[in-house]
Write a protein that holds these residues in place. Structure first.
Motif, PDB file in Angstrom:
ATOM      1  N   SER A 135       0.894  -1.168  -0.107  1.00 11.17           N
ATOM      2  CA  SER A 135      -0.087  -0.073   0.056  1.00 11.17           C
ATOM      3  C   SER A 135       0.855   1.195  -0.178  1.00 11.17           C
ATOM      4  O   SER A 135       2.016   1.218   0.558  1.00 11.17           O
ATOM      5  CB  SER A 135      -0.879  -0.042   1.390  1.00 11.17           C
ATOM      6  N   GLU A 136       0.407   2.225  -0.514  1.00 14.78           N
ATOM      7  CA  GLU A 136       1.165   3.705  -0.499  1.00 14.78           C
ATOM      8  C   GLU A 136       1.212   3.970   0.753  1.00 14.78           C
ATOM      9  O   GLU A 136       2.266   4.807   1.049  1.00 14.78           O
ATOM     10  CB  GLU A 136       0.282   4.569  -1.144  1.00 14.78           C
ATOM     11  N   ASP A 137       0.471   3.872   1.647  1.00 16.39           N
ATOM     12  CA  ASP A 137       0.486   4.142   3.154  1.00 16.39           C
ATOM     13  C   ASP A 137       1.802   3.722   3.858  1.00 16.39           C
ATOM     14  O   ASP A 137       2.707   4.310   4.300  1.00 16.39           O
ATOM     15  CB  ASP A 137      -0.766   3.674   4.013  1.00 16.39           C
ATOM     16  N   LYS A 170      -2.907   6.158   8.784  1.00 15.44           N
ATOM     17  CA  LYS A 170      -3.203   5.286   7.708  1.00 15.44           C
ATOM     18  C   LYS A 170      -2.456   4.081   7.409  1.00 15.44           C
ATOM     19  O   LYS A 170      -2.913   3.156   6.908  1.00 15.44           O
ATOM     20  CB  LYS A 170      -3.313   6.023   6.342  1.00 15.44           C
ATOM     21  N   ASP A 339      -1.060  -0.751  -4.040  1.00 14.18           N
ATOM     22  CA  ASP A 339      -1.394   0.527  -4.696  1.00 14.18           C
ATOM     23  C   ASP A 339      -0.462   0.868  -5.750  1.00 14.18           C
ATOM     24  O   ASP A 339       0.673   0.536  -5.682  1.00 14.18           O
ATOM     25  CB  ASP A 339      -1.265   1.631  -3.632  1.00 14.18           C
ATOM     26  N   LYS A 366      -6.382   5.383  -4.185  1.00 15.01           N
ATOM     27  CA  LYS A 366      -5.660   4.930  -2.963  1.00 15.01           C
ATOM     28  C   LYS A 366      -5.945   6.120  -1.923  1.00 15.01           C
ATOM     29  O   LYS A 366      -6.483   7.019  -2.573  1.00 15.01           O
ATOM     30  CB  LYS A 366      -4.237   4.837  -3.165  1.00 15.01           C
ATOM     31  N   ARG A 367      -5.452   6.126  -0.651  1.00 19.69           N
ATOM     32  CA  ARG A 367      -5.992   7.049   0.118  1.00 19.69           C
ATOM     33  C   ARG A 367      -4.702   8.289   0.600  1.00 19.69           C
ATOM     34  O   ARG A 367      -4.983   8.931   1.292  1.00 19.69           O
ATOM     35  CB  ARG A 367      -6.392   6.617   1.436  1.00 19.69           C
ATOM     36  N   SER A 369      -1.561  10.120  -1.903  1.00 22.27           N
ATOM     37  CA  SER A 369      -0.814  10.460  -3.129  1.00 22.27           C
ATOM     38  C   SER A 369       0.395  11.395  -3.131  1.00 22.27           C
ATOM     39  O   SER A 369       0.459  12.468  -3.054  1.00 22.27           O
ATOM     40  CB  SER A 369      -1.817  11.163  -4.066  1.00 22.27           C
TER      41      SER A 369
END
Length: 541
Positions: A135-137, A170, A339, A366-367, A369
């Motif tokens: 995930s980007e988080d 997150k 992500d 995704k949440r 950026s």
């Protein structure tokens, strides 16, 4: 596989619902629609078929019959597409300026042998392709943790501290680290529980039965109470006799700590892997990355999306896509788990625009950026080139007016892109699906997003849920408009779709009313949209 046939009960459903058109659906009828609905329900109409589809079939039979549309290129930025699928191979875009397999960039667009599209998740030699991402988080948490490893984060400037705290909230990896710290602290409290029991039962062998017979004096300490209950659960789970010494349960402490640390370390290793390092290795400044491999075993998502938009309507197999004069341009930036990267998304949008796409579908998000400015620039580029972008609103049951789902239609400047449509998901009876994001100011309209039947990898077909399938429904309808009324601009097509939505009576809906959770307040309607497009096109001749 024969083209879809509606079962007999579906043919009779409109007759059964005549009375319901004034009173809405009963709970029993909603349950029935969830369990039994036409496989092509998203193409149908409430007036004639008893489901809140989009009226595509009605549009073909009443508005488009005898008319000829122009070819429209639709880019599907996704997880790849099975370009050899029996129901898609005839509608896959071909770059006619490129000579297949010669290892040369014949059309000088910066991409070698991009005959049917491009894969931004692979090395130039094709030997490495990313099929898993985190995930980007978590990626951001790893990056920032390294960056701030020897710094006092409380002394960061306000903006950096706010962002770091957001990432920590997150990130599942950050949560795993917090859990490890909490578990370690709890495990240390086992000694406190042991001292307490020895105080209650001095000079006695303390058995497991004491855990059940004793009311702890630390009732206000939630962590201690939790630990106390966990000790009892361990005794029950292992079926220990109540006559055994209580300290046999104390092994829970080291067990909890070990498990928590192992879980955190596994997540850390996974989140620290950077497959893109291989993809980007040896690139010169300004050089593009990736390869032309588009079909993977895990390309079901993109294949399904492509089928909804434009599966061949002229053959006698499989399913019917919404648009009949499209070419699907597959661009791969997504993996099923994890992500996408902002750099890849920005490049993919630019590739689509530069190679003739008039519409882009983006069923991902995704949440966080971290490089939003790159995506903003690409969306702005598409806006200047009159390319319409359709995107799913996300499946987190969140209000995106408060919790942004990226890529967003709002630029960092606060200005809104006029060429982006954000789509939520609805059920066959016209209510928001429980998973769908929503937003009075951030979700434009809704579309069918439950059990849509479409193409899958390997010549297969299946149903899928999500705003990921609602988005291509809108994209397919937008493609129809741009095909039959090519003079209409991207903002004009968006406005038409917004103005012609189906408004489900509020009293028919549950607590979440579409009118209160989206800008248009309704479900996309292909029939009404094409009718209005025809009228506006006559006025602009």
């Amino acid at each position: 596989m024969n083209k879809l046939l509606r079962p007999l009960w579906v043919l009779l459903l409109p007759l059964c619902l005549n009375a319901q058109q004034k009173t809405g659906f009963t709970a029993k009828e909603k349950k029935a629609l969830f369990e039994h609905h036409p496989q092509n329900w998203h193409l149908l109409s409430f007036e004639t078929d008893g489901v809140y589809g989009t009226g595509v079939n009605k549009a073909y039979s009443e508005l488009l019959k005898g008319k000829q549309g122009k070819k429209v290129i639709v880019a599907v930025i996704d997880a790849g597409v099975d370009i050899a699928h029996e129901d898609l191979k005839s509608v896959i875009w071909t770059n006619t300026k490129e000579i297949p397999g010669n290892g040369i960039d014949d059309d000088h667009n910066g991409y070698v042998d991009d005959v049917h599209g491009w894969n931004f998740l692979g090395s130039a030699d094709g030997k490495t392709n990313i099929e898993f991402a985190t995930s980007e988080d978590d990626r951001e948490y790893v990056r920032l943790s390294k960056l701030y490893e020897h710094r006092d984060t409380t002394k960061l400037n306000a903006a950096d501290l706010k962002y770091f705290n957001l990432v920590k909230r997150k990130s599942a990896l950050a949560q795993a680290k917090r859990n490890t710290e909490l578990v370690t602290k709890m495990a240390a409290n086992i000694d406190s529980i042991d001292r307490y029991l020895r105080k209650v039962y001095p000079n006695k062998v303390i058995t497991i039965q004491a855990l059940y017979d004793t009311k702890p004096e630390f009732a206000e300490d939630k962590e201690m109470i939790l630990l106390y209950e966990l000790l009892k659960m361990r005794a029950q789970g292992n079926k220990y006799s109540n006559d055994l010494p209580v300290n046999i349960t104390y092994k829970l402490g080291p067990f909890m700590v070990s498990n928590s640390i192992n879980n955190y370390q596994q997540q850390l290793v996974s989140s620290s892997k950077d497959g893109r390092a291989v993809v980007m290795a040896g690139l010169k400044p300004g050089q593009n990355w990736g390869n032309n491999q588009l079909s993977f075993k895990n390309s079901d998502h993109g294949t399904h999306v492509a089928g909804i938009i434009g599966a061949d309507r002229t053959n006698t197999i499989g399913v019917e896509g919404i648009a009949d004069h499209v070419e699907i341009m597959p661009i791969r930036v997504v993996v099923p788990q994890g992500d996408e990267y902002d750099e890849d998304v920005a490049k993919a949008i630019r590739y689509a625009v530069d190679n003739g796409a008039q519409l882009i579908n983006m069923s991902f998000g995704k949440r966080l950026s971290p490089h939003k400015e790159l995506v903003d620039e690409a969306i702005r580029y598409a806006e200047k080139k009159d390319v319409l972008i359709v995107r799913g609103a996300g499946n987190f049951t969140e209000n995106t007016d408060q919790y942004v789902f990226y890529p967003s239609q709002f630029y960092n400047s606060g200005k809104k892109a006029e060429n982006v449509i954000t789509v939520g998901a609805t059920s066959p009876f016209g209510e928001i699906m429980g998973f769908s994001n929503f937003g009075k100011n951030s979700v434009d309209l809704f579309a069918p997003g439950f059990d849509l039947y479409s193409t899958m990898v390997g010549g297969k077909y299946s149903g899928m849920h999500g705003t990921s399938v609602a988005s291509p429904v809108v994209c397919g309808i937008a493609a129809l408009i741009r095909s039959y009324y090519p003079k209409l601009s991207a903002p004009e097509v968006k406005n038409i779709l917004m103005q012609t939505v189906t408004k489900v009576p509020e009293e028919w809906q549950d607590k979440q009313k579409l009118q209160n959770i989206s800008i248009s307040g309704g479900i996309v309607n292909a029939y009404e949209a094409l009718k209005l497009a025809g009228e506006l096109s006559k006025q602009t001749k």
